[in-house]
Design an enzyme around this catalytic site. Structure first.
Site, short mmCIF file in Angstrom:
data_model
loop_
_atom_site.label_atom_id
_atom_site.label_comp_id
_atom_site.label_asym_id
_atom_site.label_seq_id
_atom_site.Cartn_x
_atom_site.Cartn_y
_atom_site.Cartn_z
N CYS A 181 42.60 32.48 33.40
CA CYS A 181 43.04 31.20 33.31
C CYS A 181 44.29 31.37 32.48
O CYS A 181 44.22 31.73 31.45
CB CYS A 181 42.01 30.32 32.65
SG CYS A 181 42.40 28.61 32.53
N ARG A 213 31.22 28.61 34.63
CA ARG A 213 32.30 29.23 35.21
C ARG A 213 32.63 28.22 36.75
O ARG A 213 31.81 27.76 37.39
CB ARG A 213 32.25 30.62 35.74
CG ARG A 213 32.07 31.71 35.02
CD ARG A 213 33.33 31.95 34.18
NE ARG A 213 33.64 32.74 33.45
CZ ARG A 213 33.42 32.61 31.94
NH1 ARG A 213 33.18 31.51 31.34
NH2 ARG A 213 33.51 33.58 31.09
N ARG A 262 26.28 30.52 30.98
CA ARG A 262 27.85 30.82 31.30
C ARG A 262 28.31 29.70 32.25
O ARG A 262 27.69 29.72 33.32
CB ARG A 262 27.86 32.06 31.77
CG ARG A 262 29.45 32.90 31.69
CD ARG A 262 29.01 34.24 32.17
NE ARG A 262 30.28 34.82 32.25
CZ ARG A 262 30.89 35.49 31.37
NH1 ARG A 262 30.21 35.74 29.99
NH2 ARG A 262 31.97 36.23 31.14
N GLU A 316 36.60 33.13 40.99
CA GLU A 316 36.15 32.80 39.97
C GLU A 316 36.94 32.83 38.53
O GLU A 316 37.69 33.44 38.67
CB GLU A 316 34.74 33.87 39.68
CG GLU A 316 33.58 33.64 38.61
CD GLU A 316 34.01 34.49 37.58
OE1 GLU A 316 33.14 34.49 36.33
OE2 GLU A 316 34.88 35.26 37.37
C1 LIG Z 1 37.51 38.58 34.47
S1 LIG Z 1 37.87 39.97 34.87
C2 LIG Z 1 36.79 40.39 36.13
C3 LIG Z 1 35.73 41.06 36.31
C4 LIG Z 1 34.87 41.48 37.34
N1 LIG Z 1 34.37 40.25 38.14
C5 LIG Z 1 33.46 41.98 37.12
O1 LIG Z 1 32.55 41.71 37.34
O2 LIG Z 1 33.32 43.11 36.09
C6 LIG Z 1 39.51 40.59 35.67
C7 LIG Z 1 39.87 41.79 35.64
O3 LIG Z 1 41.15 42.01 36.12
C8 LIG Z 1 41.69 42.96 35.65
N2 LIG Z 1 43.28 42.99 35.70
C9 LIG Z 1 43.75 42.30 34.52
N3 LIG Z 1 45.22 42.47 35.08
C10 LIG Z 1 45.48 43.13 36.19
C11 LIG Z 1 46.48 43.53 37.08
N4 LIG Z 1 47.48 43.47 36.68
N5 LIG Z 1 45.80 44.10 38.29
C12 LIG Z 1 44.81 44.58 38.47
N6 LIG Z 1 43.67 44.11 37.74
C13 LIG Z 1 44.05 43.41 36.56
C14 LIG Z 1 41.29 43.11 34.09
O4 LIG Z 1 41.29 44.63 33.67
C15 LIG Z 1 39.68 42.66 34.35
O5 LIG Z 1 38.62 43.65 34.46
#
Ligand SMILES: C[S@@+](CC[C@H](N)C(=O)[O-])C[C@H]1O[C@@H](n2cnc3c(N)ncnc32)[C@H](O)[C@@H]1O
Length: 409
Positions: free
Chosen positions: A80, A168, A166, A119
């Site tokens: 977010c 979401r 949680r 999500e």
């Molecule tokens: C909210 S988490 C999602 C977790 C996932 N749904 C899970 O079950 O583990 C967001 C993910 O996006 C990754 N992320 C952040 N910036 C990114 C980018 N620029 N490119 C690719 N992945 C990125 C983070 O490392 C993180 O693991």
């Protein structure tokens, strides 16, 4: 086969949830990259479960989004952030760099997947606090411009039988070329808002996955289309709306209402605790007890802003230790660190206070035990679980989506 692309894949919560629902979901491309980290632990965990494939890519999504193949379903959990946009001379609109929504938007615009399932945290629907509902309206307007209708719902996992409270926001969008969209659009043409309401309470994908007991009397009827805001930049500057925990957007019109769930008995924190002896490293240390008591306690104290100005800081106390007879609170990336948000439980065997183990955090998210035990430091196991989603919720949605999916579309 439902060709799926998984963005921001983390340790693979979406994929696991989809695959547990049906073998029809095939993840044909996945991306995960933790900015500013040399070791990519989440990605390593992902490939240790799903294989080291050329289509599992550990790079910034901005660099590789152009290589995404055609697909039916796009999934991802994204942060977010502030989505506001400005006009940039004659170059069109521009969102702030590094804001991941704009990456997702580019992918949706160029690939037009039939379905999108995203999500995010619950506050996405209200943010920012000074202009309620603006960010979410920007997302809805983008999806509208790209030819989608949208259902959204804030789900508390514990309401639907899970072990964690949680909350979401789930966003389910479907393209105008799908029969699901066409049927709904036709019904909305005939029955208007009543049909939008029924979609949320009865026959929409989210309503089927998460049954609804009742709804509030108040509702929101709002427009985000080009008649109300000629440009998305106008919407960004002026849109303000208090949205409820569920809603639908069709043809630029938003209907939103507060829904109350048909609750399933949750799993309690005591049900997921390890019942064998845990390592003594999880126990709270005597020397830290004062700090724990302070962190968890009520505060009414004078504090200083960085500019030197003083203010009164107030907060109530939190339960310490946590109740074992409730589902847990939300686990954060800082879980197990000395702090207010970390869970502290009374160990069954010793009666001593301790933090949760990584396996217990995995259980709270519905992952198999030791899912993240793939070579990363323990600190990162907690971090990954704080980022992850509650897998069985995805399975519930995927079962409905599987039935909704029409291969002819
Ligand atoms: C909210 S988490 C999602 C977790 C996932 N749904 C899970 O079950 O583990 C967001 C993910 O996006 C990754 N992320 C952040 N910036 C990114 C980018 N620029 N490119 C690719 N992945 C990125 C983070 O490392 C993180 O693991």
């Amino acid at each position: 086969m439902i060709k799926t692309v998984e963005l921001f894949a983390g340790v693979g919560g979406f994929r696991l949830g989809l695959e547990q629902a049906s073998s029809k979901f095939k993840t044909i491309w996945a991306n995960q990259w933790e900015p500013s980290m040399k070791k990519q632990y989440a990605f390593d965990c992902y490939i240790s479960h799903f294989g080291n494939d050329v289509n599992h890519i550990c790079k910034d999504i901005a660099e590789v989004k152009g290589t995404i193949p055609d697909h039916d379903l796009l999934v991802g959990g994204f942060p977010c952030q502030d989505y506001s946009i400005m006009k940039k001379g004659s170059l069109g609109i521009e969102g702030p760099k590094g804001v991941l929504w704009w990456q997702i938007n580019d992918i949706i615009k160029s690939k037009s997947p039939k379905y999108v399932l995203l999500e995010n945290v619950d506050r996405l629907v209200w943010s920012p606090s000074k202009q309620n509902g603006r960010d979410f309206s920007i997302i809805l307007r983008c999806l509208y411009e790209n030819g989608y209708a949208v259902e959204w719902r804030i789900i508390n996992a514990a309401d639907y039988g899970q072990a964690q409270r949680r909350r979401r926001t789930f966003i389910f969008a479907y393209h105008k070329t799908t029969s699901y969209y066409r049927d709904f659009a036709e019904q909305v043409c005939i029955n208007g808002l009543k049909q939008m309401h029924k979609c949320l309470t009865d026959y929409g994908v989210l309503a089927k996955a998460f049954p609804v007991a009742s709804h509030s009397n108040q509702f929101v009827d709002n427009w985000i289309d080009e008649l109300k805001y000629a440009e998305i930049t106008d919407l960004s500057a002026n849109q303000k709306v208090h949205l409820y925990n569920s809603g639908v957007m069709m043809n630029g019109r938003i209907y939103s209402v507060e829904l109350y769930p048909i609750q399933t008995n949750p799993i309690l924190l005591k049900d997921i605790l390890e019942n064998t002896r845990v390592s003594s490293k999880y126990y709270l240390k005597e020397k830290d007890m004062d700090k724990w008591i302070y962190e968890k306690g009520a505060k009414n104290e004078l504090r200083k802003h960085p500019n030197g100005k003083t203010y009164i800081f107030k907060e109530g106390k939190v339960q310490f230790p946590d109740s074992l007879n409730k589902p847990s609170r939300t686990i954060l990336t800082s879980e197990s660190e000395l702090g207010r948000a970390t869970h502290v439980v009374t160990d069954f065997e010793t009666g001593k206070l301790r933090v949760l183990t990584p396996v217990e955090c995995e259980r709270l998210n519905g992952f198999p035990d030791n899912w993240t035990n793939t070579g990363m430091p323990e600190r990162m196991r907690y971090f990954c679980m704080g980022n992850a989603l509650v897998v069985p919720l995805i399975t519930r949605m995927a079962k409905v989506l599987d039935k909704t999916f029409n291969a002819e579309d």
